[in-house]
Design a protein around this motif. Sequence first.
Motif, PDB file in Angstrom:
ATOM      1  N   GLU A   1      31.884  35.762 -48.119  1.00  0.00           N
ATOM      2  CA  GLU A   1      30.389  36.152 -47.838  1.00  0.00           C
ATOM      3  C   GLU A   1      29.615  35.885 -48.976  1.00  0.00           C
ATOM      4  O   GLU A   1      28.404  35.936 -48.826  1.00  0.00           O
ATOM      5  N   VAL A   2      30.089  35.440 -50.166  1.00  0.00           N
ATOM      6  CA  VAL A   2      29.468  35.351 -51.441  1.00  0.00           C
ATOM      7  C   VAL A   2      28.584  33.916 -51.226  1.00  0.00           C
ATOM      8  O   VAL A   2      27.873  33.603 -51.894  1.00  0.00           O
ATOM      9  N   LEU A   3      29.083  33.226 -50.413  1.00  0.00           N
ATOM     10  CA  LEU A   3      28.426  32.045 -49.947  1.00  0.00           C
ATOM     11  C   LEU A   3      27.423  31.980 -49.176  1.00  0.00           C
ATOM     12  O   LEU A   3      27.481  32.442 -48.012  1.00  0.00           O
ATOM     13  N   PRO A   4      26.407  31.321 -49.525  1.00  0.00           N
ATOM     14  CA  PRO A   4      25.147  31.277 -48.403  1.00  0.00           C
ATOM     15  C   PRO A   4      25.489  30.344 -47.055  1.00  0.00           C
ATOM     16  O   PRO A   4      26.307  29.472 -47.654  1.00  0.00           O
TER      17      PRO A   4
ATOM     18  N   LEU B   1      36.700  37.929 -44.198  1.00  0.00           N
ATOM     19  CA  LEU B   1      35.481  38.130 -43.122  1.00  0.00           C
ATOM     20  C   LEU B   1      34.866  37.030 -43.191  1.00  0.00           C
ATOM     21  O   LEU B   1      34.509  36.614 -44.588  1.00  0.00           O
ATOM     22  N   VAL B   2      34.391  36.284 -42.318  1.00  0.00           N
ATOM     23  CA  VAL B   2      33.694  34.887 -42.812  1.00  0.00           C
ATOM     24  C   VAL B   2      32.324  34.832 -41.659  1.00  0.00           C
ATOM     25  O   VAL B   2      32.446  35.242 -40.495  1.00  0.00           O
ATOM     26  N   ALA B   3      31.489  34.221 -42.148  1.00  0.00           N
ATOM     27  CA  ALA B   3      30.288  33.777 -41.228  1.00  0.00           C
ATOM     28  C   ALA B   3      30.614  32.727 -40.414  1.00  0.00           C
ATOM     29  O   ALA B   3      31.394  31.725 -40.882  1.00  0.00           O
ATOM     30  N   GLY B   4      30.198  32.678 -39.181  1.00  0.00           N
ATOM     31  CA  GLY B   4      30.339  31.435 -38.377  1.00  0.00           C
ATOM     32  C   GLY B   4      29.981  30.199 -38.916  1.00  0.00           C
ATOM     33  O   GLY B   4      30.683  29.061 -38.884  1.00  0.00           O
ATOM     34  N   GLU B   5      28.684  30.204 -39.746  1.00  0.00           N
ATOM     35  CA  GLU B   5      28.418  28.878 -40.338  1.00  0.00           C
ATOM     36  C   GLU B   5      29.268  28.264 -41.037  1.00  0.00           C
ATOM     37  O   GLU B   5      29.603  27.190 -41.235  1.00  0.00           O
ATOM     38  N   ILE B   6      29.881  29.288 -42.124  1.00  0.00           N
ATOM     39  CA  ILE B   6      30.949  28.656 -43.258  1.00  0.00           C
ATOM     40  C   ILE B   6      32.100  28.260 -42.417  1.00  0.00           C
ATOM     41  O   ILE B   6      32.868  27.249 -42.897  1.00  0.00           O
ATOM     42  N   LEU B   7      32.719  29.074 -41.562  1.00  0.00           N
ATOM     43  CA  LEU B   7      33.905  28.782 -40.951  1.00  0.00           C
ATOM     44  C   LEU B   7      33.600  27.225 -40.286  1.00  0.00           C
ATOM     45  O   LEU B   7      34.557  26.479 -40.295  1.00  0.00           O
ATOM     46  N   LEU B   8      32.695  27.227 -39.440  1.00  0.00           N
ATOM     47  CA  LEU B   8      32.645  25.960 -38.732  1.00  0.00           C
ATOM     48  C   LEU B   8      32.338  24.621 -39.837  1.00  0.00           C
ATOM     49  O   LEU B   8      32.870  23.544 -39.629  1.00  0.00           O
TER      50      LEU B   8
END
Length: 238
Positions: free
Chosen positions: A96-99, A119-126
């Motif tokens: 989550e520290v990554l924009p 916990l990961v944002a969808g944009e980072i995962l993709l």
Amino acid sequence: MPLLESFFMKQEAESASYKPSSCPIYVSASHLKRFRYCAYGFISQCITLVDPLSAHNAFADITLWKCEKDTQTGLHAFLLLKQLNQVKYIKFEGSEVLPPSTGPIFPSFGMLKHLELGLVAGEILLGILLKSPILKTLILKGLKSKFDKELFSSADVPECLQNTLEVVKFGEVHGLEHELWLAKFVMENGLVLKRMSFSVPSWLGNFNVIEEFKEKLFSFKKPFSFAFVEFSSLRGVR
């Protein structure tokens, strides 16, 4: 340190008045097998592998905790990941520290076979999946927040889903729509999938939501023939 095989660094902010050093850290090692870095609070220091190929086939374990006052945390975390693009195994807690904007510009993780994310944002995962062509195992603690369902429904299918990804584990599933959309994306595009599992938090009392989640999930088309899809909860594995 030509013979160094294991590197571990822990960085901790001890108080509100703590001022982290901006002095860069250089790691010079030829045969790294394990790289572990934990930061609680600030990540003001840029960590540089003198030879990124030294982490070839290594295990990378990164744990980060975001500090709202530190604007450098995301940048330094991203630069560290870029240098670990030759590892086989990544465990990353604190993405989550990554924009979200860093997702499309990730480097190619050409050797990565095992990916474990907190916990990961969808944009980072993709973004990571699109750059991990030979990934075999994906473990997710959970999705950080809701995302537009169009993110995955309109995205290019990662190469690993079509050719190598065999195991996907979802942790802390609550039966929410964005979780269903991600599961749908994996299920409909996982051509070589062998196992897909979901964990339901023990404190989640509304099992009707999970039952509805399962009904919708099993209604999606499945390109695979022999994959196990399972749910684990207080009532056991199904």
